[in-house]
Design a protein around this motif. Structure first.
Motif, PDB file in Angstrom:
ATOM      1  N   TYR A   1       0.843  -1.370   0.073  1.00 29.67           N
ATOM      2  CA  TYR A   1      -0.029  -0.154  -0.082  1.00 29.67           C
ATOM      3  C   TYR A   1       0.820   1.253  -0.020  1.00 29.67           C
ATOM      4  O   TYR A   1       0.379   2.423  -0.295  1.00 29.67           O
ATOM      5  N   GLY A   2       2.138   1.027   0.275  1.00 27.97           N
ATOM      6  CA  GLY A   2       2.872   2.431   0.176  1.00 27.97           C
ATOM      7  C   GLY A   2       2.844   3.470   1.325  1.00 27.97           C
ATOM      8  O   GLY A   2       2.885   4.732   1.244  1.00 27.97           O
ATOM      9  N   ILE A   3       2.255   2.833   2.378  1.00 27.24           N
ATOM     10  CA  ILE A   3       1.902   3.740   3.557  1.00 27.24           C
ATOM     11  C   ILE A   3       3.271   3.748   4.467  1.00 27.24           C
ATOM     12  O   ILE A   3       3.654   2.647   4.631  1.00 27.24           O
TER      13      ILE A   3
ATOM     14  N   GLY B   1       5.974   3.299   7.122  1.00 31.14           N
ATOM     15  CA  GLY B   1       6.250   2.667   8.450  1.00 31.14           C
ATOM     16  C   GLY B   1       5.067   1.811   8.656  1.00 31.14           C
ATOM     17  O   GLY B   1       4.736   1.435   9.700  1.00 31.14           O
ATOM     18  N   THR B   2       4.272   1.167   7.549  1.00 34.78           N
ATOM     19  CA  THR B   2       3.069   0.461   7.896  1.00 34.78           C
ATOM     20  C   THR B   2       3.207  -0.963   6.913  1.00 34.78           C
ATOM     21  O   THR B   2       2.802  -0.745   5.731  1.00 34.78           O
ATOM     22  N   PRO B   3       3.832  -1.832   7.642  1.00 34.47           N
ATOM     23  CA  PRO B   3       3.962  -3.242   6.874  1.00 34.47           C
ATOM     24  C   PRO B   3       2.316  -3.606   6.372  1.00 34.47           C
ATOM     25  O   PRO B   3       1.599  -3.625   7.236  1.00 34.47           O
ATOM     26  N   VAL B   4       2.358  -4.251   5.359  1.00 36.28           N
ATOM     27  CA  VAL B   4       0.934  -4.786   4.826  1.00 36.28           C
ATOM     28  C   VAL B   4       1.360  -6.390   4.344  1.00 36.28           C
ATOM     29  O   VAL B   4       2.218  -6.560   3.655  1.00 36.28           O
ATOM     30  N   PHE B   5       0.882  -7.303   5.178  1.00 35.88           N
ATOM     31  CA  PHE B   5       1.056  -8.822   5.109  1.00 35.88           C
ATOM     32  C   PHE B   5       0.520  -9.213   3.728  1.00 35.88           C
ATOM     33  O   PHE B   5      -0.644  -9.711   4.043  1.00 35.88           O
TER      34      PHE B   5
ATOM     35  N   ILE C   1       9.756  -8.654  11.007  1.00 33.63           N
ATOM     36  CA  ILE C   1       8.947  -8.300  10.041  1.00 33.63           C
ATOM     37  C   ILE C   1       9.412  -8.245   8.646  1.00 33.63           C
ATOM     38  O   ILE C   1       8.988  -8.729   7.565  1.00 33.63           O
TER      39      ILE C   1
ATOM     40  N   ASN D   1       4.835 -12.072  10.458  1.00 30.53           N
ATOM     41  CA  ASN D   1       3.580 -11.170  10.684  1.00 30.53           C
ATOM     42  C   ASN D   1       3.504 -11.100  12.240  1.00 30.53           C
ATOM     43  O   ASN D   1       3.693 -11.971  13.021  1.00 30.53           O
TER      44      ASN D   1
END
Lengths: 289, 114
Positions: B5-7, B9-13, B70, B75
């Motif tokens: 998602y390209g946010i 500091g926000t990993p998306v699993f 991470i 996860n």
């Protein structure tokens, strides 16, 4: 006929279990959250629901990445809690209602929700703690039967908010077509905004949470227009648990009235929220009865 | 880190991370069982050798470093069970990932309620 009498949503952070075990309900940190359940207890004592549909997300107790269902429905006679690895007490087992489970599954699949059917299912804190909060004085036997419904919130792609809303609507149609007389409450557990991972860990968005608490009552479809990317950005990576609230609200078919609502930051890493909605009868249902 | 998602500091699993981290997450999933947690504590190297972890995953486990775990495909829901072995909660791992003290991290949480 079965009737959905209300919906309850609540945060489910594991530390609630720790707070209960240590008797910290009336400490300054926890008091607001636990006191939010006083009107819920009054309402439950008055209405006496027979069964709870618990819409929640498993956090790696029952499901692993080997098989990760988007939506799963329990069809067991009994659901056990188990050790999740961080030392919160394991709660007594929960009685199911397999006959209603199969009705729910048949209705959902006919309605094009191709759910995973589970005759064995361990239920984690997201299922157990809200029930414990509803019935804090229950001993070895809970005063309500339960059916778990899970929404994947572990591995993307996750179902969209719009899809979870429609799932809730399909659950509502299924329950209200069940010929047995019973009173049902639908739970959606989790949230609200929080993020556990990454350098943005600790993110809470009070403004967005308050918007959700407002919209979930009177304009829930507004929440279904968010993309998952928007929800992650606005509510944090674990804020996607909002999906369970949206599905719960979808199951309430008529107009709803707010019985109780609380919001308090922080409990653990999240905006702690509790909301009880009464499901008012629709004119169509009056006519049908 | 998964940039789905390209946010910041926000990993998306997503799928790529789930594939990359499968062995690591499997080991952590197995920490639901108290016997496995005890076995890890008794012989850490022996226990992790059973799971086929990559060198990066092994190093991250040895370092108890959440951001590295991470990055290596972990996860957070499964990693929380690893953290639980050491009695660490989500404030502890939040503080570690953000480089704050525990007290500063808790104050950061509370400040967002103002």
């Amino acid at each position: 006929m079965a009737r959905i009498i209300g919906g309850l949503s609540a945060s489910h952070v594991p530390s609630i279990g720790g707070a209960i075990a240590r008797g910290e309900q009336q400490t300054p940190y926890w008091k607001l959250f636990f006191d939010a359940f006083i009107p819920v207890h009054d309402w439950l004592a008055r209405e006496k629901p027979d069964l709870a549909i618990v819409i929640y997300n498993d956090h790696g107790l029952n499901f692993f990445l080997d098989k990760m269902p988007t939506f799963a429905v329990g069809a067991a006679h009994r659901y056990d809690n188990a050790d999740e690895g961080w030392g919160i007490p394991v709660l007594p087992s929960f009685e199911g209602d397999a006959a209603l489970s199969w009705h729910l599954i048949e209705s959902l699949v006919a309605d094009e929700f191709d759910v995973t059917m589970c005759q064995e299912m361990l239920v984690d804190h997201a299922f157990t703690l809200p029930i414990k909060l509803m019935y804090p004085r229950a001993g070895a036997h809970w005063p309500i039967r339960t059916i778990p419904v899970t929404i994947n919130s572990v591995q993307h792609p996750l179902p969209t908010a719009a899809r979870c809303w429609k799932l809730g609507q399909a659950i509502g149609r299924a329950l209200e077509s069940y010929p047995k007389d019973m009173k049902i409450i639908v739970l959606g557990t989790g949230g609200l905004s929080h993020q556990l991972d990454g350098t943005r860990a600790g993110f809470i968005n009070k403004e967005f949470d308050l918007l959700c608490l407002d919209k979930i009552v009177g304009d829930p479809e507004a929440l279904t227009r968010y993309t998952n990317r928007q929800i992650v950005e606005l509510a944090g990576s674990q804020g996607v648990e909002l999906m369970t609230w949206i599905a719960m609200r979808g199951a309430l078919q008529g107009r709803v009235s707010k019985v109780a609502s609380t919001y308090h930051v922080p409990i653990s890493n999240t905006g702690g929220a509790v909301m009880l909605l009464r499901n008012d009868q629709t004119p169509a249902r009056h006519a049908a009865e | 880190m998964d940039d789905l998602y390209g946010i910041p500091g926000t990993p998306v699993f997503g799928g790529a991370q789930a594939a990359k981290g499968y062995a690591l997450n499997k080991m952590c999933f197995d920490f639901n069982d108290a016997a496995n947690r005890a076995a890890f504590l008794k012989d850490e190297e022996g226990w992790i050798s059973r799971y086929g972890l990559t060198d990066a995953q092994k190093a991250a486990i040895r370092a108890r470093n959440v951001l590295q775990l991470i990055e290596a495909g972990g996860n957070v829901y499964y990693l929380a069970k690893f953290a639980g072995i050491f009695g660490l909660n989500v404030q502890d791992i939040g503080a570690q990932q953000t480089g704050m003290s525990i007290e500063a991290f808790k104050a950061h949480l509370a400040a967002q309620g103002k």
